[in-house]
Design an enzyme around this catalytic site. Structure first.
Site, PDB file in Angstrom:
ATOM      1  N   SER A  28       0.843  -1.200   0.000  1.00 29.58           N
ATOM      2  CA  SER A  28       0.000   0.000   0.000  1.00 29.58           C
ATOM      3  C   SER A  28       0.878   1.250   0.000  1.00 29.58           C
ATOM      4  O   SER A  28       0.365   2.357  -0.201  1.00 29.58           O
ATOM      5  CB  SER A  28      -0.948  -0.002   1.204  1.00 29.58           C
ATOM      6  OG  SER A  28      -0.234  -0.234   2.404  1.00 29.58           O
ATOM      7  N   ASP A  57       5.692  -6.945   2.548  1.00 27.85           N
ATOM      8  CA  ASP A  57       4.837  -7.454   1.463  1.00 27.85           C
ATOM      9  C   ASP A  57       5.708  -7.812   0.256  1.00 27.85           C
ATOM     10  O   ASP A  57       6.567  -7.013  -0.136  1.00 27.85           O
ATOM     11  CB  ASP A  57       3.872  -6.339   1.009  1.00 27.85           C
ATOM     12  CG  ASP A  57       2.415  -6.650   1.281  1.00 27.85           C
ATOM     13  OD1 ASP A  57       2.078  -7.818   1.587  1.00 27.85           O
ATOM     14  OD2 ASP A  57       1.596  -5.707   1.174  1.00 27.85           O
ATOM     15  N   GLU A 104      -0.006 -12.527  -1.386  1.00 28.28           N
ATOM     16  CA  GLU A 104      -1.448 -12.627  -1.634  1.00 28.28           C
ATOM     17  C   GLU A 104      -1.778 -13.945  -2.314  1.00 28.28           C
ATOM     18  O   GLU A 104      -1.002 -14.454  -3.128  1.00 28.28           O
ATOM     19  CB  GLU A 104      -1.914 -11.460  -2.525  1.00 28.28           C
ATOM     20  CG  GLU A 104      -1.731 -10.092  -1.861  1.00 28.28           C
ATOM     21  CD  GLU A 104      -2.256  -8.936  -2.717  1.00 28.28           C
ATOM     22  OE1 GLU A 104      -2.802  -9.170  -3.818  1.00 28.28           O
ATOM     23  OE2 GLU A 104      -2.114  -7.784  -2.261  1.00 28.28           O
ATOM     24  N   GLU A 144      -9.119  -9.633   3.955  1.00 31.12           N
ATOM     25  CA  GLU A 144      -9.462  -8.268   3.552  1.00 31.12           C
ATOM     26  C   GLU A 144     -10.817  -8.237   2.865  1.00 31.12           C
ATOM     27  O   GLU A 144     -11.063  -8.990   1.910  1.00 31.12           O
ATOM     28  CB  GLU A 144      -8.367  -7.709   2.617  1.00 31.12           C
ATOM     29  CG  GLU A 144      -8.678  -6.302   2.127  1.00 31.12           C
ATOM     30  CD  GLU A 144      -7.492  -5.557   1.529  1.00 31.12           C
ATOM     31  OE1 GLU A 144      -6.374  -6.099   1.538  1.00 31.12           O
ATOM     32  OE2 GLU A 144      -7.687  -4.438   1.042  1.00 31.12           O
TER      33      GLU A 144
HETATM   34  N1  LIG Z   1      -5.270   4.154   1.806  1.00 34.57           N
HETATM   35  C1  LIG Z   1      -5.416   2.869   1.532  1.00 34.57           C
HETATM   36  N2  LIG Z   1      -6.111   2.096   2.372  1.00 34.57           N
HETATM   37  C2  LIG Z   1      -6.305   0.774   2.112  1.00 34.57           C
HETATM   38  O1  LIG Z   1      -6.936   0.078   2.945  1.00 34.57           O
HETATM   39  C3  LIG Z   1      -5.724   0.221   0.926  1.00 34.57           C
HETATM   40  C4  LIG Z   1      -4.982   1.064   0.084  1.00 34.57           C
HETATM   41  N3  LIG Z   1      -4.862   2.377   0.387  1.00 34.57           N
HETATM   42  N4  LIG Z   1      -4.399   0.602  -1.056  1.00 34.57           N
HETATM   43  C5  LIG Z   1      -4.292  -0.814  -1.248  1.00 34.57           C
HETATM   44  C6  LIG Z   1      -5.508  -1.486  -0.824  1.00 34.57           C
HETATM   45  C7  LIG Z   1      -6.723  -1.170  -1.697  1.00 34.57           C
HETATM   46  N5  LIG Z   1      -7.798  -1.292  -0.745  1.00 34.57           N
HETATM   47  C8  LIG Z   1      -9.125  -0.961  -0.983  1.00 34.57           C
HETATM   48  C9  LIG Z   1      -9.466   0.007  -1.907  1.00 34.57           C
HETATM   49  C10 LIG Z   1     -10.798   0.355  -2.124  1.00 34.57           C
HETATM   50  C11 LIG Z   1     -11.795  -0.285  -1.408  1.00 34.57           C
HETATM   51  C12 LIG Z   1     -13.234   0.092  -1.642  1.00 34.57           C
HETATM   52  O2  LIG Z   1     -13.528   0.979  -2.415  1.00 34.57           O
HETATM   53  N6  LIG Z   1     -14.187  -0.541  -0.932  1.00 34.57           N
HETATM   54  C13 LIG Z   1     -15.591  -0.169  -0.880  1.00 34.57           C
HETATM   55  C14 LIG Z   1     -16.492  -1.376  -0.677  1.00 34.57           C
HETATM   56  C15 LIG Z   1     -16.906  -2.041  -1.961  1.00 34.57           C
HETATM   57  C16 LIG Z   1     -18.036  -3.041  -1.764  1.00 34.57           C
HETATM   58  O3  LIG Z   1     -18.989  -2.734  -1.031  1.00 34.57           O
HETATM   59  O4  LIG Z   1     -17.946  -4.159  -2.373  1.00 34.57           O
HETATM   60  C17 LIG Z   1     -15.800   0.748   0.339  1.00 34.57           C
HETATM   61  O5  LIG Z   1     -16.688   1.601   0.259  1.00 34.57           O
HETATM   62  O6  LIG Z   1     -15.101   0.572   1.342  1.00 34.57           O
HETATM   63  C18 LIG Z   1     -11.455  -1.242  -0.485  1.00 34.57           C
HETATM   64  C19 LIG Z   1     -10.122  -1.580  -0.265  1.00 34.57           C
HETATM   65  C20 LIG Z   1      -7.282  -1.588   0.574  1.00 34.57           C
HETATM   66  N7  LIG Z   1      -5.920  -1.120   0.547  1.00 34.57           N
HETATM   67  C1  LIG Z   2      -3.716  -3.591   4.091  1.00 31.99           C
HETATM   68  C2  LIG Z   2      -2.631  -4.592   4.224  1.00 31.99           C
HETATM   69  C3  LIG Z   2      -3.135  -5.928   4.636  1.00 31.99           C
HETATM   70  C4  LIG Z   2      -1.739  -4.664   3.010  1.00 31.99           C
HETATM   71  O1  LIG Z   2      -1.595  -5.663   2.343  1.00 31.99           O
HETATM   72  C5  LIG Z   2      -0.994  -3.447   2.636  1.00 31.99           C
HETATM   73  O2  LIG Z   2      -1.000  -2.458   3.392  1.00 31.99           O
HETATM   74  O3  LIG Z   2      -0.337  -3.468   1.577  1.00 31.99           O
HETATM   75 MG   LIG Z   3      -0.499  -5.318   0.551  1.00 35.44          MG
END
Ligand SMILES: Nc1nc(=O)c2c([nH]1)NC[C@@H]1CN(c3ccc(C(=O)N[C@@H](CCC(=O)O)C(=O)O)cc3)CN21
Ligand SMILES: CC(C)C(=O)C(=O)O
Ligand SMILES: [Mg+2]
Length: 287
Positions: free
Chosen positions: A68, A106, A138, A204
């Site tokens: 991330s 990672d 992953e 996740e």
């Molecule tokens: N700032 C940040 N936080 C994170 O947790 C994160 C990152 N970046 N980058 C790498 C991944 C990408 N991640 C993500 C990115 C977008 C959503 C997202 O848009 N989720 C929607 C839910 C979608 C659904 O309902 O199916 C949300 O509203 O949370 C989730 C995880 C988690 N990780």
């Molecule tokens: C959110 C965690 C589990 C991760 O894989 C990351 O920060 O890259």
């Molecule tokens: Mg990661």
């Protein structure tokens, strides 16, 4: 009951991953013992030595140098472009900034998908050049040969199931494991990761009920992010936790501070002092 007898019966809180008295570097054996005690514990990401030292001093037992960093540190749109050189540089900084936390690195996209030999070469680099205590990759079934070879070679592996952001171009950022079939696949993947020797498992963006079921059915701890309250541990991206991330953040994050506003205000106060001639003052000046 005597005080001594009561102390013998109570769980030994001095060994707790968070709030315990230990000062030596945490190992995967300590993580296993925490599951046996039923302890819930926190994990945060970090991408630099200074931030990592703050979390280490705050008692965070496990720090993930997440890919991330692609979004949160390097300005990419996704984690996909992150390279081994970037991971190695920032992982080494996090290790140097910590004394107690187990630092997990990672493996970035493209550094282990070719197969177990590629995974071992790149994981070895993170262990030798950066000094991480474990690596994370992953995928369930698709990453089993990699997990097995790394563990056999002496590198602890944390698995990561559910939403796996390195596959954003095929899966998107959607909740995983919603259908019966997908839920069964996730349970199978989780058991397979444990059987291959993984010491912990990130879940996740999966429904809370499914994450709780996985947690009950495994001997290794689960670490949730958007996976409800039923996992053994919780992880957040540190910039989300601290309210520093700009723009839209996933709904599962919770800002415990507003660093974006605090830092912006500090920068503006400095700028105004410079523009108005109030900084530097006499005490900041040499003659
Ligand atoms: N700032 C940040 N936080 C994170 O947790 C994160 C990152 N970046 N980058 C790498 C991944 C990408 N991640 C993500 C990115 C977008 C959503 C997202 O848009 N989720 C929607 C839910 C979608 C659904 O309902 O199916 C949300 O509203 O949370 C989730 C995880 C988690 N990780
Ligand atoms: C959110 C965690 C589990 C991760 O894989 C990351 O920060 O890259
Ligand atoms: Mg990661």
């Amino acid at each position: 009951m005597t005080l001594q007898a009561a102390q013998k019966q109570a769980p030994d809180s001095s060994k707790a991953l968070y709030g315990g008295k230990g000062t030596r570097r945490i190992t995967v054996h300590d993580i296993a013992a925490a599951k046996a005690r039923g302890e819930k514990w926190p994990m945060l990401t970090a991408y630099d030595a200074m931030t990592a030292s703050v979390f280490d001093e705050a008692g965070i037992p496990v720090i993930l140098v997440g890919d991330s960093m692609g979004n949160c540190h390097l300005g990419y749109d996704t984690t996909v472009p992150v390279t081994m050189d970037e991971m190695t540089l920032l992982s080494a900084a996090v290790v140097r900034g910590t004394k107690r936390a187990l630092v997990v690195g990672d493996l970035p996209f493209g550094s282990y998908q070719e197969g177990p030999v590629q995974a071992l070469r790149n994981a070895t680099r993170l262990v030798k050049e950066a000094g991480v205590g474990a690596i994370k990759l992953e995928g369930g079934e698709r990453s089993l040969p990699q997990t097995e070879l790394l563990v056999q070679s002496g590198i602890p592996v944390m698995s990561h199931l559910g939403l796996t952001p390195q596959s954003v171009n095929t899966m998107g950022y959607r909740v995983q494991g919603r259908s019966d079939e997908a839920a069964h696949k996730l349970l199978r993947d989780a058991k397979a990761a444990q059987d291959a020797g993984a010491f912990a498992l990130v879940l996740e963006l999966v429904p809370a009920e499914l994450a709780a079921e996985v947690t009950r059915s495994l001997d290794i701890p689960t670490i949730g992010i958007g996976a409800g309250a039923g996992t053994d541990a919780q992880v957040l991206v540190w910039t989300d936790m601290a309210g520093l991330t700009g723009g839209k953040v996933p709904r599962f994050t919770k800002p415990y501070a507003n660093l974006r506003a605090t830092l912006g205000d500090a920068a503006k106060a400095f700028a105004e002092d410079v523009a108005g001639g109030a900084f530097p003052a006499e005490e900041h000046t040499f003659h």
